[in-house]
Design a protein around this motif. Structure first.
Motif, mmCIF file in Angstrom:
data_model
loop_
_atom_site.group_PDB
_atom_site.id
_atom_site.type_symbol
_atom_site.label_atom_id
_atom_site.label_comp_id
_atom_site.label_asym_id
_atom_site.label_seq_id
_atom_site.Cartn_x
_atom_site.Cartn_y
_atom_site.Cartn_z
ATOM 1 N N LYS A 116 30.871 52.066 24.122
ATOM 2 C CA LYS A 116 32.231 51.878 24.622
ATOM 3 C C LYS A 116 32.331 51.917 26.144
ATOM 4 O O LYS A 116 33.337 52.324 26.696
ATOM 5 C CB LYS A 116 33.177 52.875 23.967
ATOM 6 N N MET A 117 31.306 51.451 26.817
ATOM 7 C CA MET A 117 31.342 51.353 28.275
ATOM 8 C C MET A 117 31.765 49.963 28.739
ATOM 9 O O MET A 117 32.357 49.824 29.805
ATOM 10 C CB MET A 117 29.976 51.701 28.872
ATOM 11 N N LEU A 118 31.475 48.947 27.960
ATOM 12 C CA LEU A 118 31.820 47.588 28.360
ATOM 13 C C LEU A 118 33.323 47.352 28.324
ATOM 14 O O LEU A 118 33.813 46.364 28.855
ATOM 15 C CB LEU A 118 31.091 46.561 27.487
ATOM 16 N N GLN A 119 34.075 48.283 27.748
ATOM 17 C CA GLN A 119 35.537 48.187 27.734
ATOM 18 C C GLN A 119 36.119 48.295 29.135
ATOM 19 O O GLN A 119 37.273 47.960 29.357
ATOM 20 C CB GLN A 119 36.136 49.285 26.867
ATOM 21 N N ASN A 120 35.333 48.789 30.073
ATOM 22 C CA ASN A 120 35.809 48.953 31.438
ATOM 23 C C ASN A 120 35.698 47.679 32.259
ATOM 24 O O ASN A 120 36.010 47.674 33.450
ATOM 25 C CB ASN A 120 35.068 50.097 32.129
ATOM 26 N N LEU A 121 35.267 46.594 31.611
ATOM 27 C CA LEU A 121 35.120 45.308 32.291
ATOM 28 C C LEU A 121 36.260 44.370 31.905
ATOM 29 O O LEU A 121 36.727 44.373 30.766
ATOM 30 C CB LEU A 121 33.792 44.649 31.905
ATOM 31 N N THR A 122 36.663 43.539 32.848
ATOM 32 C CA THR A 122 37.582 42.455 32.514
ATOM 33 C C THR A 122 36.857 41.488 31.587
ATOM 34 O O THR A 122 35.623 41.527 31.464
ATOM 35 C CB THR A 122 38.026 41.697 33.775
ATOM 36 N N ASN A 123 37.581 40.595 30.956
ATOM 37 C CA ASN A 123 36.934 39.608 30.087
ATOM 38 C C ASN A 123 35.939 38.747 30.859
ATOM 39 O O ASN A 123 34.862 38.433 30.349
ATOM 40 C CB ASN A 123 37.978 38.740 29.399
ATOM 41 N N ASP A 124 36.286 38.355 32.085
ATOM 42 C CA ASP A 124 35.368 37.556 32.897
ATOM 43 C C ASP A 124 34.108 38.339 33.246
ATOM 44 O O ASP A 124 32.996 37.814 33.178
ATOM 45 C CB ASP A 124 36.048 37.069 34.179
ATOM 46 N N TYR A 161 44.724 47.915 29.421
ATOM 47 C CA TYR A 161 45.572 48.730 30.290
ATOM 48 C C TYR A 161 44.700 49.553 31.235
ATOM 49 O O TYR A 161 43.494 49.683 31.036
ATOM 50 C CB TYR A 161 46.475 49.662 29.458
ATOM 51 N N GLU A 162 45.334 50.059 32.275
ATOM 52 C CA GLU A 162 44.664 50.942 33.223
ATOM 53 C C GLU A 162 45.202 52.351 33.064
ATOM 54 O O GLU A 162 46.396 52.550 32.833
ATOM 55 C CB GLU A 162 44.892 50.476 34.656
ATOM 56 N N MET A 163 44.279 53.307 33.190
ATOM 57 C CA MET A 163 44.659 54.705 33.175
ATOM 58 C C MET A 163 43.748 55.440 34.153
ATOM 59 O O MET A 163 42.515 55.314 34.061
ATOM 60 C CB MET A 163 44.516 55.300 31.767
ATOM 61 N N LYS A 164 44.359 56.115 35.105
ATOM 62 C CA LYS A 164 43.609 56.854 36.125
ATOM 63 C C LYS A 164 42.570 55.958 36.800
ATOM 64 O O LYS A 164 41.402 56.306 36.923
ATOM 65 C CB LYS A 164 42.955 58.095 35.524
ATOM 66 N N ASN A 165 42.999 54.764 37.194
ATOM 67 C CA ASN A 165 42.170 53.781 37.898
ATOM 68 C C ASN A 165 40.993 53.258 37.080
ATOM 69 O O ASN A 165 40.020 52.751 37.646
ATOM 70 C CB ASN A 165 41.673 54.339 39.234
ATOM 71 N N LEU A 190 39.919 50.716 33.740
ATOM 72 C CA LEU A 190 40.379 49.669 32.837
ATOM 73 C C LEU A 190 39.941 50.003 31.420
ATOM 74 O O LEU A 190 38.806 50.411 31.185
ATOM 75 C CB LEU A 190 39.791 48.319 33.256
ATOM 76 N N PHE A 191 40.838 49.817 30.460
ATOM 77 C CA PHE A 191 40.535 49.961 29.049
ATOM 78 C C PHE A 191 40.884 48.638 28.379
ATOM 79 O O PHE A 191 42.045 48.328 28.155
ATOM 80 C CB PHE A 191 41.338 51.124 28.434
ATOM 81 N N ASN A 192 39.855 47.839 28.110
ATOM 82 C CA ASN A 192 40.009 46.493 27.588
ATOM 83 C C ASN A 192 39.451 46.470 26.163
ATOM 84 O O ASN A 192 38.236 46.469 25.977
ATOM 85 C CB ASN A 192 39.252 45.515 28.494
ATOM 86 N N HIS A 193 40.324 46.491 25.167
ATOM 87 C CA HIS A 193 39.905 46.504 23.771
ATOM 88 C C HIS A 193 39.640 45.070 23.311
ATOM 89 O O HIS A 193 40.092 44.111 23.939
ATOM 90 C CB HIS A 193 40.988 47.142 22.907
ATOM 91 N N HIS A 194 38.911 44.934 22.195
ATOM 92 C CA HIS A 194 38.513 43.613 21.713
ATOM 93 C C HIS A 194 38.665 43.512 20.205
ATOM 94 O O HIS A 194 38.670 44.525 19.505
ATOM 95 C CB HIS A 194 37.063 43.322 22.099
ATOM 96 N N LEU A 195 38.733 42.288 19.722
ATOM 97 C CA LEU A 195 38.717 41.989 18.299
ATOM 98 C C LEU A 195 37.371 41.355 17.949
ATOM 99 O O LEU A 195 36.684 40.806 18.824
ATOM 100 C CB LEU A 195 39.854 41.034 17.927
ATOM 101 N N GLU A 196 37.007 41.401 16.676
ATOM 102 C CA GLU A 196 35.720 40.862 16.248
ATOM 103 C C GLU A 196 35.562 39.398 16.642
ATOM 104 O O GLU A 196 34.512 38.997 17.138
ATOM 105 C CB GLU A 196 35.533 41.002 14.730
#
Length: 108
Positions: free
Chosen positions: A23-31, A61-65, A67-73
């Protein structure tokens, strides 16, 4: 990979048999995630494995600077399939039913 978009290198370029993240890649934008996946493929040995977990959902969303970017399968399938044979892509429960996704892929 740093969240500011720069790769961390030690002693030049290296190749690996496996790349893992929990769950570290969630901190990246889609690009940035797309670039990360391409880079992972380039530094894996032939037949190398990637093993990543993600929070499941459509939230970003962002929390405390951070990024939390969730994904679907289906989104992960689209991002990873050009570079990896998908061995496993399924939801699982970490804290709540189907709140997480496990991805395992083999370098094409």
């Amino acid at each position: 990979y740093e969240t500011n978009g720069k790769w961390i290198h030690q002693d030049g370029e290296k190749n690996f048999d496996c790349i893992y993240s929990n769950k570290m890649l969630q901190n990246l934008t889609n690009d940035a995630l797309q670039l990360s996946i391409k880079k992972q493929s380039s530094i894996l040995n032939n037949g190398g494995i990637v093993f990543h977990s993600f929070w499941k959902g459509e939230e970003c969303y962002e929390m405390k600077n951070a990024l939390f970017n969730h994904h679907l399968e289906e989104d992960l399938d689209e991002l990873f399939s050009p570079h990896f044979e998908i061995l496993l892509l399924e939801a699982y429960e970490e804290m709540e039913e189907d709140d997480s996704i496990l991805f395992i892929g083999k370098k094409n």
